[in-house]
Design a protein around this motif. Structure first.
Motif, PDB file in Angstrom:
ATOM      1  N   GLN A  74       0.844  -1.185   0.000  1.00 29.50           N
ATOM      2  CA  GLN A  74       0.000   0.000   0.000  1.00 29.50           C
ATOM      3  C   GLN A  74       0.884   1.241   0.000  1.00 29.50           C
ATOM      4  OE1 GLN A  74      -3.271  -0.107   2.948  1.00 29.50           O
ATOM      5  NE2 GLN A  74      -2.379  -2.097   3.493  1.00 29.50           N
ATOM      6  N   GLU A  75       0.396   2.263  -0.666  1.00 30.66           N
ATOM      7  CA  GLU A  75       1.139   3.507  -0.761  1.00 30.66           C
ATOM      8  C   GLU A  75       0.790   4.409   0.420  1.00 30.66           C
ATOM      9  OE1 GLU A  75       2.086   6.663  -4.286  1.00 30.66           O
ATOM     10  OE2 GLU A  75      -0.009   6.102  -4.013  1.00 30.66           O
ATOM     11  N   PHE A  76       1.821   4.888   1.114  1.00 32.41           N
ATOM     12  CA  PHE A  76       1.646   5.819   2.221  1.00 32.41           C
ATOM     13  C   PHE A  76       2.510   7.044   1.956  1.00 32.41           C
ATOM     14  CE2 PHE A  76       0.506   1.798   4.124  1.00 32.41           C
ATOM     15  CZ  PHE A  76      -0.590   2.111   4.911  1.00 32.41           C
ATOM     16  N   THR A  77       1.955   8.226   2.212  1.00 29.32           N
ATOM     17  CA  THR A  77       2.728   9.463   2.070  1.00 29.32           C
ATOM     18  C   THR A  77       3.026  10.018   3.459  1.00 29.32           C
ATOM     19  OG1 THR A  77       0.731  10.791   1.887  1.00 29.32           O
ATOM     20  CG2 THR A  77       1.720  10.040  -0.168  1.00 29.32           C
ATOM     21  N   TRP A  96       6.013   2.369  -0.133  1.00 31.43           N
ATOM     22  CA  TRP A  96       5.136   1.222  -0.341  1.00 31.43           C
ATOM     23  C   TRP A  96       5.394   0.267   0.810  1.00 31.43           C
ATOM     24  CZ3 TRP A  96       1.331   0.891  -3.838  1.00 31.43           C
ATOM     25  CH2 TRP A  96       1.339   1.824  -4.894  1.00 31.43           C
ATOM     26  N   ILE A  97       4.390   0.082   1.684  1.00 30.66           N
ATOM     27  CA  ILE A  97       4.558  -0.717   2.897  1.00 30.66           C
ATOM     28  C   ILE A  97       3.705  -1.975   2.793  1.00 30.66           C
ATOM     29  CG2 ILE A  97       4.383  -0.739   5.409  1.00 30.66           C
ATOM     30  CD1 ILE A  97       4.609   2.298   5.364  1.00 30.66           C
ATOM     31  N   SER A  98       4.316  -3.110   3.160  1.00 37.20           N
ATOM     32  CA  SER A  98       3.596  -4.388   3.172  1.00 37.20           C
ATOM     33  C   SER A  98       4.289  -5.348   4.125  1.00 37.20           C
ATOM     34  CB  SER A  98       3.536  -4.983   1.762  1.00 37.20           C
ATOM     35  OG  SER A  98       4.833  -5.281   1.305  1.00 37.20           O
ATOM     36  N   LYS A  99       3.721  -6.550   4.222  1.00 41.30           N
ATOM     37  CA  LYS A  99       4.321  -7.609   5.043  1.00 41.30           C
ATOM     38  C   LYS A  99       4.941  -8.641   4.121  1.00 41.30           C
ATOM     39  CE  LYS A  99       1.044  -7.218   8.861  1.00 41.30           C
ATOM     40  NZ  LYS A  99       0.014  -7.898   9.642  1.00 41.30           N
ATOM     41  N   ASP A 100       6.064  -9.232   4.570  1.00 36.61           N
ATOM     42  CA  ASP A 100       6.676 -10.301   3.784  1.00 36.61           C
ATOM     43  C   ASP A 100       6.077 -11.655   4.189  1.00 36.61           C
ATOM     44  OD1 ASP A 100       7.885 -10.878   6.215  1.00 36.61           O
ATOM     45  OD2 ASP A 100       9.885 -10.252   5.593  1.00 36.61           O
ATOM     46  N   GLU A 101       6.649 -12.755   3.688  1.00 36.14           N
ATOM     47  CA  GLU A 101       6.106 -14.092   3.965  1.00 36.14           C
ATOM     48  C   GLU A 101       6.139 -14.434   5.449  1.00 36.14           C
ATOM     49  OE1 GLU A 101       9.022 -13.999   1.782  1.00 36.14           O
ATOM     50  OE2 GLU A 101       7.682 -13.479   0.143  1.00 36.14           O
ATOM     51  N   ASN A 102       7.087 -13.861   6.197  1.00 33.94           N
ATOM     52  CA  ASN A 102       7.219 -14.126   7.636  1.00 33.94           C
ATOM     53  C   ASN A 102       6.325 -13.226   8.475  1.00 33.94           C
ATOM     54  OD1 ASN A 102       9.244 -15.949   6.939  1.00 33.94           O
ATOM     55  ND2 ASN A 102      10.824 -14.368   7.106  1.00 33.94           N
ATOM     56  N   GLY A 103       5.621 -12.289   7.852  1.00 33.45           N
ATOM     57  CA  GLY A 103       4.768 -11.361   8.577  1.00 33.45           C
ATOM     58  C   GLY A 103       5.490 -10.109   9.039  1.00 33.45           C
ATOM     59  N   ASP A 104       6.770  -9.973   8.667  1.00 36.08           N
ATOM     60  CA  ASP A 104       7.527  -8.773   9.033  1.00 36.08           C
ATOM     61  C   ASP A 104       7.169  -7.628   8.093  1.00 36.08           C
ATOM     62  OD1 ASP A 104       8.881 -10.178  11.033  1.00 36.08           O
ATOM     63  OD2 ASP A 104      10.475 -10.798   9.640  1.00 36.08           O
ATOM     64  N   ILE A 105       7.076  -6.435   8.647  1.00 33.02           N
ATOM     65  CA  ILE A 105       6.721  -5.256   7.862  1.00 33.02           C
ATOM     66  C   ILE A 105       7.984  -4.672   7.232  1.00 33.02           C
ATOM     67  CG2 ILE A 105       5.828  -2.904   8.003  1.00 33.02           C
ATOM     68  CD1 ILE A 105       3.961  -3.895  10.221  1.00 33.02           C
ATOM     69  N   ALA A 107       9.227  -1.570   4.072  1.00 32.98           N
ATOM     70  CA  ALA A 107       8.784  -0.425   3.270  1.00 32.98           C
ATOM     71  C   ALA A 107       9.787  -0.177   2.150  1.00 32.98           C
ATOM     72  CB  ALA A 107       8.667   0.813   4.143  1.00 32.98           C
ATOM     73  N   LEU A 108       9.277  -0.030   0.933  1.00 38.71           N
ATOM     74  CA  LEU A 108      10.119   0.205  -0.229  1.00 38.71           C
ATOM     75  C   LEU A 108       9.964   1.636  -0.727  1.00 38.71           C
ATOM     76  CD1 LEU A 108       9.489  -3.065  -2.276  1.00 38.71           C
ATOM     77  CD2 LEU A 108      11.476  -2.504  -0.888  1.00 38.71           C
ATOM     78  N   SER A 109      11.053   2.165  -1.251  1.00 40.38           N
ATOM     79  CA  SER A 109      11.030   3.479  -1.881  1.00 40.38           C
ATOM     80  C   SER A 109      10.437   3.323  -3.282  1.00 40.38           C
ATOM     81  CB  SER A 109      12.449   4.024  -1.985  1.00 40.38           C
ATOM     82  OG  SER A 109      12.485   5.140  -2.835  1.00 40.38           O
ATOM     83  N   PRO A 110       9.612   4.258  -3.741  1.00 37.06           N
ATOM     84  CA  PRO A 110       9.018   4.152  -5.063  1.00 37.06           C
ATOM     85  C   PRO A 110       9.909   4.682  -6.190  1.00 37.06           C
ATOM     86  CG  PRO A 110       8.161   6.075  -3.987  1.00 37.06           C
ATOM     87  CD  PRO A 110       9.078   5.398  -3.003  1.00 37.06           C
ATOM     88  N   VAL A 111      11.159   5.010  -5.889  1.00 37.59           N
ATOM     89  CA  VAL A 111      12.056   5.587  -6.897  1.00 37.59           C
ATOM     90  C   VAL A 111      12.720   4.466  -7.684  1.00 37.59           C
ATOM     91  CG1 VAL A 111      14.064   7.044  -7.284  1.00 37.59           C
ATOM     92  CG2 VAL A 111      12.458   7.610  -5.461  1.00 37.59           C
ATOM     93  N   GLU A 156      14.986   0.348   0.284  1.00 35.77           N
ATOM     94  CA  GLU A 156      13.965   0.245   1.315  1.00 35.77           C
ATOM     95  C   GLU A 156      14.249   1.238   2.425  1.00 35.77           C
ATOM     96  OE1 GLU A 156      13.906  -3.202   4.081  1.00 35.77           O
ATOM     97  OE2 GLU A 156      15.467  -3.997   2.784  1.00 35.77           O
ATOM     98  N   TYR A 157      13.236   1.483   3.242  1.00 36.01           N
ATOM     99  CA  TYR A 157      13.367   2.365   4.399  1.00 36.01           C
ATOM    100  C   TYR A 157      13.642   1.515   5.632  1.00 36.01           C
ATOM    101  CZ  TYR A 157      11.254   6.191   1.720  1.00 36.01           C
ATOM    102  OH  TYR A 157      10.986   7.162   0.787  1.00 36.01           O
ATOM    103  N   LYS A 158      14.391   2.072   6.577  1.00 35.43           N
ATOM    104  CA  LYS A 158      14.521   1.421   7.875  1.00 35.43           C
ATOM    105  C   LYS A 158      13.154   1.486   8.538  1.00 35.43           C
ATOM    106  CE  LYS A 158      19.340   2.521   8.818  1.00 35.43           C
ATOM    107  NZ  LYS A 158      20.262   3.218   9.730  1.00 35.43           N
ATOM    108  N   VAL A 159      12.744   0.395   9.161  1.00 33.89           N
ATOM    109  CA  VAL A 159      11.413   0.323   9.768  1.00 33.89           C
ATOM    110  C   VAL A 159      11.557   0.075  11.262  1.00 33.89           C
ATOM    111  CG1 VAL A 159       9.247  -0.961   9.833  1.00 33.89           C
ATOM    112  CG2 VAL A 159      10.366  -0.541   7.648  1.00 33.89           C
ATOM    113  N   LYS A 160      10.744   0.800  12.028  1.00 38.20           N
ATOM    114  CA  LYS A 160      10.679   0.600  13.479  1.00 38.20           C
ATOM    115  C   LYS A 160       9.200   0.541  13.851  1.00 38.20           C
ATOM    116  CE  LYS A 160      11.804   4.076  16.241  1.00 38.20           C
ATOM    117  NZ  LYS A 160      12.542   5.077  17.021  1.00 38.20           N
ATOM    118  N   ILE A 161       8.840  -0.446  14.669  1.00 36.73           N
ATOM    119  CA  ILE A 161       7.456  -0.603  15.131  1.00 36.73           C
ATOM    120  C   ILE A 161       7.422  -0.227  16.602  1.00 36.73           C
ATOM    121  CG2 ILE A 161       5.505  -2.201  15.343  1.00 36.73           C
ATOM    122  CD1 ILE A 161       6.483  -1.920  12.464  1.00 36.73           C
TER     123      ILE A 161
END
Length: 178
Positions: A74-77, A96-105, A107-111, A156-161
């Motif tokens: 999904q696209e998030f701004t 673009w944020i989603s979960k992988d096969e393991n359920g980990d979140i 985020a990819l850069s759209p560039v 990709e972006y560094k992700v923190k939950i």
């Protein structure tokens, strides 16, 4: 027997005086060197200073709730505060944020890594379930692996939950694809 003592002394040599011409040459040379080196020091400092600065960790920005993240990208701004010298701006970035096969979140850069255009998810029926770049036909898997045209995967972006929210940090090379 003892050696005869040598009472001969070297003749006294007169001290060489500095001429007016030499004095002026030394004075003008020193003043010229000072005038050229003086302004050069700040220029060298200006060029070298950024290399001496410690690279700091970027800030994380709250982007989305964890409950809204699905397996489908999904696209998030989001807005970031950027300070360049004395100019402060707030550019709007996309992830673009989603979960992988393991359920980990993640985020990819759209560039696009080909020429910097923007990629979109599922925007071309020919490339179903892929990121597609409209500019030159590059396309990528859900994890950002390049399939055609581009030479590298999407960054990709560094992700923190934290506290039920997804926070994004700096861009890094893609860790999901090798």
């Amino acid at each position: 027997m003892s050696k005869p003592q040598n009472n001969e002394q070297k003749p006294h040599q007169p001290r060489k005086e500095m001429s007016r011409r030499q004095f002026l040459s030394y004075t003008l040379g020193g003043a010229s060197a000072f005038m050229f080196v003086g302004p050069a020091i700040p220029m060298v400092r200006f060029a070298v200073d950024p290399l001496l600065q410690k690279k700091t960790e970027g800030n994380y920005i709250k982007v989305a709730e964890v409950s809204k993240i699905t397996n489908e990208p999904q696209e998030f701004t989001f807005d970031v505060t950027q300070i360049d010298g004395w100019y402060e701006s707030k550019p709007q970035l996309v992830a673009w944020i989603s979960k992988d096969e393991n359920g980990d979140i993640f985020a990819l850069s759209p560039v696009c890594k080909h020429l910097g255009c923007t990629v979109n998810w599922n925007s071309n029926p020919k490339y179903k379930d892929q990121y597609f770049c409209m500019c030159h036909g590059a396309h990528y898997t859900k994890e950002g692996k390049q399939l055609a045209v581009a030479r590298a995967p999407l960054d990709e972006y560094k992700v923190k939950i934290e506290n039920g929210f997804v926070y994004l940090g700096d861009k890094i090379p893609n860790q999901h694809v090798q």
